[in-house]
Design an enzyme around this catalytic site. Structure first.
Site, PDB file in Angstrom:
ATOM      1  N   ARG A 367       9.475   6.290 -27.095  1.00  0.00           N
ATOM      2  CA  ARG A 367       9.024   5.970 -25.738  1.00  0.00           C
ATOM      3  C   ARG A 367       8.066   4.785 -25.823  1.00  0.00           C
ATOM      4  O   ARG A 367       7.021   4.872 -26.472  1.00  0.00           O
ATOM      5  CB  ARG A 367       8.307   7.151 -25.094  1.00  0.00           C
ATOM      6  CG  ARG A 367       9.145   8.414 -24.962  1.00  0.00           C
ATOM      7  CD  ARG A 367       8.406   9.480 -24.146  1.00  0.00           C
ATOM      8  NE  ARG A 367       8.957  10.800 -24.334  1.00  0.00           N
ATOM      9  CZ  ARG A 367      10.000  11.282 -23.661  1.00  0.00           C
ATOM     10  NH1 ARG A 367      10.585  10.514 -22.765  1.00  0.00           N
ATOM     11  NH2 ARG A 367      10.443  12.505 -23.882  1.00  0.00           N
ATOM     12  N   HIS A 427      13.450  10.824 -33.700  1.00  0.00           N
ATOM     13  CA  HIS A 427      12.140  11.136 -33.150  1.00  0.00           C
ATOM     14  C   HIS A 427      11.008  10.756 -34.106  1.00  0.00           C
ATOM     15  O   HIS A 427       9.836  10.814 -33.745  1.00  0.00           O
ATOM     16  CB  HIS A 427      12.079  12.633 -32.816  1.00  0.00           C
ATOM     17  CG  HIS A 427      10.916  13.036 -31.967  1.00  0.00           C
ATOM     18  ND1 HIS A 427       9.891  13.825 -32.426  1.00  0.00           N
ATOM     19  CD2 HIS A 427      10.618  12.753 -30.667  1.00  0.00           C
ATOM     20  CE1 HIS A 427       9.010  14.018 -31.463  1.00  0.00           C
ATOM     21  NE2 HIS A 427       9.421  13.384 -30.386  1.00  0.00           N
ATOM     22  N   TYR A 460      -3.295  10.501 -25.334  1.00  0.00           N
ATOM     23  CA  TYR A 460      -2.641  11.447 -26.236  1.00  0.00           C
ATOM     24  C   TYR A 460      -3.393  11.502 -27.554  1.00  0.00           C
ATOM     25  O   TYR A 460      -3.651  10.464 -28.169  1.00  0.00           O
ATOM     26  CB  TYR A 460      -1.193  11.026 -26.518  1.00  0.00           C
ATOM     27  CG  TYR A 460      -0.193  11.366 -25.443  1.00  0.00           C
ATOM     28  CD1 TYR A 460      -0.537  11.320 -24.093  1.00  0.00           C
ATOM     29  CD2 TYR A 460       1.114  11.720 -25.761  1.00  0.00           C
ATOM     30  CE1 TYR A 460       0.386  11.621 -23.104  1.00  0.00           C
ATOM     31  CE2 TYR A 460       2.046  12.021 -24.778  1.00  0.00           C
ATOM     32  CZ  TYR A 460       1.675  11.961 -23.452  1.00  0.00           C
ATOM     33  OH  TYR A 460       2.589  12.264 -22.474  1.00  0.00           O
ATOM     34  N   ARG A 560      -0.627  23.647 -28.478  1.00  0.00           N
ATOM     35  CA  ARG A 560      -0.947  23.228 -27.112  1.00  0.00           C
ATOM     36  C   ARG A 560      -0.037  23.890 -26.084  1.00  0.00           C
ATOM     37  O   ARG A 560      -0.495  24.365 -25.058  1.00  0.00           O
ATOM     38  CB  ARG A 560      -0.817  21.706 -26.965  1.00  0.00           C
ATOM     39  CG  ARG A 560      -0.930  21.236 -25.520  1.00  0.00           C
ATOM     40  CD  ARG A 560      -0.937  19.737 -25.403  1.00  0.00           C
ATOM     41  NE  ARG A 560       0.238  19.113 -25.969  1.00  0.00           N
ATOM     42  CZ  ARG A 560       1.386  18.917 -25.305  1.00  0.00           C
ATOM     43  NH1 ARG A 560       1.515  19.334 -24.064  1.00  0.00           N
ATOM     44  NH2 ARG A 560       2.400  18.306 -25.881  1.00  0.00           N
ATOM     45  N   HIS A 588      -1.546  16.172 -28.972  1.00  0.00           N
ATOM     46  CA  HIS A 588      -0.145  15.867 -29.282  1.00  0.00           C
ATOM     47  C   HIS A 588       0.141  15.828 -30.782  1.00  0.00           C
ATOM     48  O   HIS A 588       1.308  15.784 -31.189  1.00  0.00           O
ATOM     49  CB  HIS A 588       0.214  14.509 -28.647  1.00  0.00           C
ATOM     50  CG  HIS A 588       1.658  14.158 -28.680  1.00  0.00           C
ATOM     51  ND1 HIS A 588       2.184  13.210 -29.527  1.00  0.00           N
ATOM     52  CD2 HIS A 588       2.714  14.637 -27.962  1.00  0.00           C
ATOM     53  CE1 HIS A 588       3.485  13.108 -29.326  1.00  0.00           C
ATOM     54  NE2 HIS A 588       3.831  13.963 -28.391  1.00  0.00           N
TER      55      HIS A 588
END
Length: 683
Positions: A367, A427, A460, A560, A588
């Site tokens: 992203r 990822h 984050y 989280r 994160h």
């Protein structure tokens, strides 16, 4: 195990707790309501949609945690309605606090003459040409209601009942601001929502019909947003994604949200025309919907501004350095976002782009920021004659369209773009930079737990290791060779000696590490592990954690979001300690320590312990070799485990009770970590 979707709703309840917390600045509380709403939208678009698909296809295709999707859907409906009531209660209390600060949310019924004139002028100048009223009773095929939009469902009537009432729909235009600031008295701020501007203007919109009585209520449809990427090898991945994005707009309804005060006849009519029943997650709510827009609530109306975020700072080892690469070649450095500035990553890539000795840059992108400085640096590198390779994941959920655009731009500039692997998402967050000095090749780069996104890096919490370690660089190169090879033979990852990599070696690696601690506990050597991640839902990994607890291993977890593991069992020698931290920053990072205290082995990773991460994605974990960085991560984990202000206990019922300390010392972990890093001295 706790059903995944029920655990997720428990997480979103923790977000709602932040909105209810009077110690949180008022603007931030409003934004937490927006985050809660946005989270819930995505949950219905993806998870509820998936459960509904499972009902259609039968038991043969159900996943490990969804053996009874019908029961889970019933539980979801009940929990969401309860949370919606709590949401409405919180918003009412926030509105009262806004009034105390002389900030008023005005509706169409509470305007003075000056404001009425302003609103009508605004409607005529800005809004009228952006709306298309639909007389829905006269339309044979009911209009398609878009997923992310809200609509005013309008009843048109005559006071004396001389004309039969009619129904209409008006889509609230998303191209216009949701919040309009009105003229107000000195010392006051008056804000009006766009839908209320339209409500006020209904007599002018429908003036030629002869109606004089209008009621209007907000409705919203949430649709199935999962992309069906099939295995048709005759269709390119890009074409499949483009088709999937078009189909997403037409996805089946998975939720219908409406103002609980809506006209009953209109509600019945809408349900019939939309083909909805009581099984379709019908959620009654208050007057306002699409609360996600409240993440952008105008901050300028507050006299007492919320406390400033602790400002990110440059890591001391780079603060006065003329070359980022030179520092990395001398020693490993760990950046902790958002405490440390993300600018160091951008500076590294900018430096590589203009360094005449750099020959190539390779990195992965999941992203990216909307105006990505990362992309700008890579384009600059190509123009300076470097070979640049970017593995961009086109299937990053809800970023598919953006990543397709990035692919086109990067390729237009001469970047070699890798677009993914069938059946696997990329990822991992990796970068390797090669430079040639004479006959010698020097490499450096980084491995991160978070995206290469300078915007989210401000909120984050992530870790990023910058390193020139030869073994690490060798494995990163092997991973890129795997990504670039047209056959994508999974055995190519077998050559990675230092980095555990999904889907090849990550799962067995973590199982071995847990089994080692179980063995230590059995031999009275003290087994111990600390696990931090976003989500824990993989059955095999949870089973291993249960085995560890049963044997007396000290298991501490910081999770989280989703936590499908129970943490207490009378048959275990030691219960699992588990907390969730929800605060100003989004936790994160993924961090794992195995072993006792200062002797523990420390890893960071891009993956959670979920089936998708361990078996269906390219993910990377990295061992931390530098003793000082190892201790730094241990210290941060210890601060988080000791937190007693924003930490919630993850018990078997996931009641979200706050962790409290009777000693009276309050530890808000994110503030303490900032102090720890800001005061830390480096050699």
């Amino acid at each position: 195990m706790i059903p995944r979707d029920i655990s997720w709703l428990a997480f979103n309840a923790r977000v709602l707790q932040e909105a209810a917390d009077n110690s949180v600045p008022l603007l931030e509380r409003i934004r937490f309501l927006g985050i809660f709403s946005n989270n819930l939208d995505e949950f219905f678009r993806v998870r509820v949609a998936t459960l509904k698909r499972m009902l259609l296809v039968g038991k043969s295709t159900r996943m490990h945690l969804e053996e009874n999707p019908d029961e889970i859907l019933d539980d979801i409906q009940s929990m969401v309605i309860d949370q919606q009531r709590e949401f409405d209660r919180i918003w009412e209390s926030i509105e009262e606090e806004l009034k105390q600060q002389k900030i008023f949310i005005r509706t169409e019924k509470h305007l003075n003459k000056e404001q009425q004139k302003f609103v009508l002028n605004y409607f005529n100048d800005e809004v009228r040409t952006n709306i298309i009223p639909l007389m829905i009773e006269s339309i044979q095929h009911f209009p398609f209601l878009r997923d992310k939009s809200i609509y005013l469902a309008v009843v048109l009537a005559k006071q004396d009942n001389s004309i039969r009432q009619k129904f209409a729909l008006i889509e609230i235009p998303s191209v216009l601001p949701r919040f309009i600031t009105l003229p107000a008295k000195d010392g006051e701020a008056d804000i009006m929502l766009l839908e209320d501007v339209i409500r006020f203007s209904l007599p002018h919109i429908f003036s030629y019909f002869g109606f004089d009585k209008f009621t209007a209520h907000i409705i919203k449809v949430t649709r199935d947003a999962e992309l069906d990427i099939d295995n048709d090898i005759s269709t390119s991945l890009i074409h499949q994604i483009e088709k999937g994005l078009k189909d997403r707009r037409k996805g089946k309804p998975v939720r219908f949200v409406y103002d609980k005060d809506i006209d009953p006849l209109l509600l019945e009519y809408l349900m019939r025309r939309l083909g909805l029943s009581g099984k379709d997650n019908l959620i009654p709510g208050a007057r306002i919907h699409n609360f996600k827009d409240f993440m952008d609530f105008p901050s300028g109306v507050f006299k007492d501004r919320p406390h400033p975020q602790r400002k990110s700072f440059i890591h001391p080892l780079f603060a006065n350095a003329s070359s980022v690469m030179h520092v990395i070649q001398m020693q490993d450095v760990m950046l902790h976002f958002p405490y440390h500035s993300f600018d160091t990553i951008i500076d590294l890539l900018r430096e590589a782009a203009i360094d005449p000795n750099v020959t190539s840059i390779k990195l992965t992108a999941y992203r990216l920021a909307r105006n990505s400085k990362i992309v700008n640096a890579l384009v600059n590198a190509v123009r300076n004659g470097k070979q640049v390779t970017v593995a961009i994941e086109l299937r990053a959920r809800f970023n598919e369209a953006d990543n397709l655009e990035w692919k086109t731009r990067l390729e237009d500039e001469g970047v070699k773009v890798l677009i993914g692997i069938p059946g696997l998402k990329i990822h991992a967050k990796l970068c390797v930079i090669k430079k040639r000095i004479g006959t010698k090749t020097i490499q450096c780069g980084f491995v991160s737990t978070g995206n290469l996104n300078e915007k989210t890096a401000r909120v984050y919490g992530d870790h990023c290791l910058l390193t020139a370690n030869r073994n690490i660089m060798a494995d990163i190169n092997r991973i890129f060779s795997y990504l670039e090879n047209s056959k994508h033979d999974i055995k190519m990852l077998e050559a990675c000696n230092t980095l555990p990599v999904s889907p090849y070696s990550m799962r067995p690696f973590f199982i071995r590490m847990i089994e080692k601690e179980i063995k230590n506990a059995r031999h009275k050597k003290g087994g111990s592990m600390v696990i931090k991640m976003n989500s824990l839902s993989d059955p095999e990994m949870i089973s291993k954690l249960y085995e560890a607890a049963k044997e007396g291993v000290d298991v501490s977890m910081i999770i989280r979001g989703i936590c499908c593991a129970y943490t207490e069992n009378k048959k275990w020698k030691k219960d699992i300690t588990a907390v969730s931290i929800v605060d100003e920053y989004l936790e994160h990072a993924r961090v794992f320590t195995f072993g006792k205290e200062s002797q523990s082995q420390v890893y960071i990773a891009s993956c959670d312990w979920m089936l998708r991460n361990l078996d269906h994605r390219v993910e990377v974990a990295i061992p931390i070799f530098d003793p000082a960085i190892q201790q730094e991560l241990r210290d941060i984990l210890a601060i988080q485990l000791s937190g007693n202000v924003k930490a919630r206990i993850l018990d078997n019922e996931q009641k979200n009770e706050y962790k409290r300390d009777n000693s009276g010392k309050k530890i808000r972990s994110q503030i303490e970590i900032f102090k720890y890093l800001h005061e830390k001295q480096y050699n």
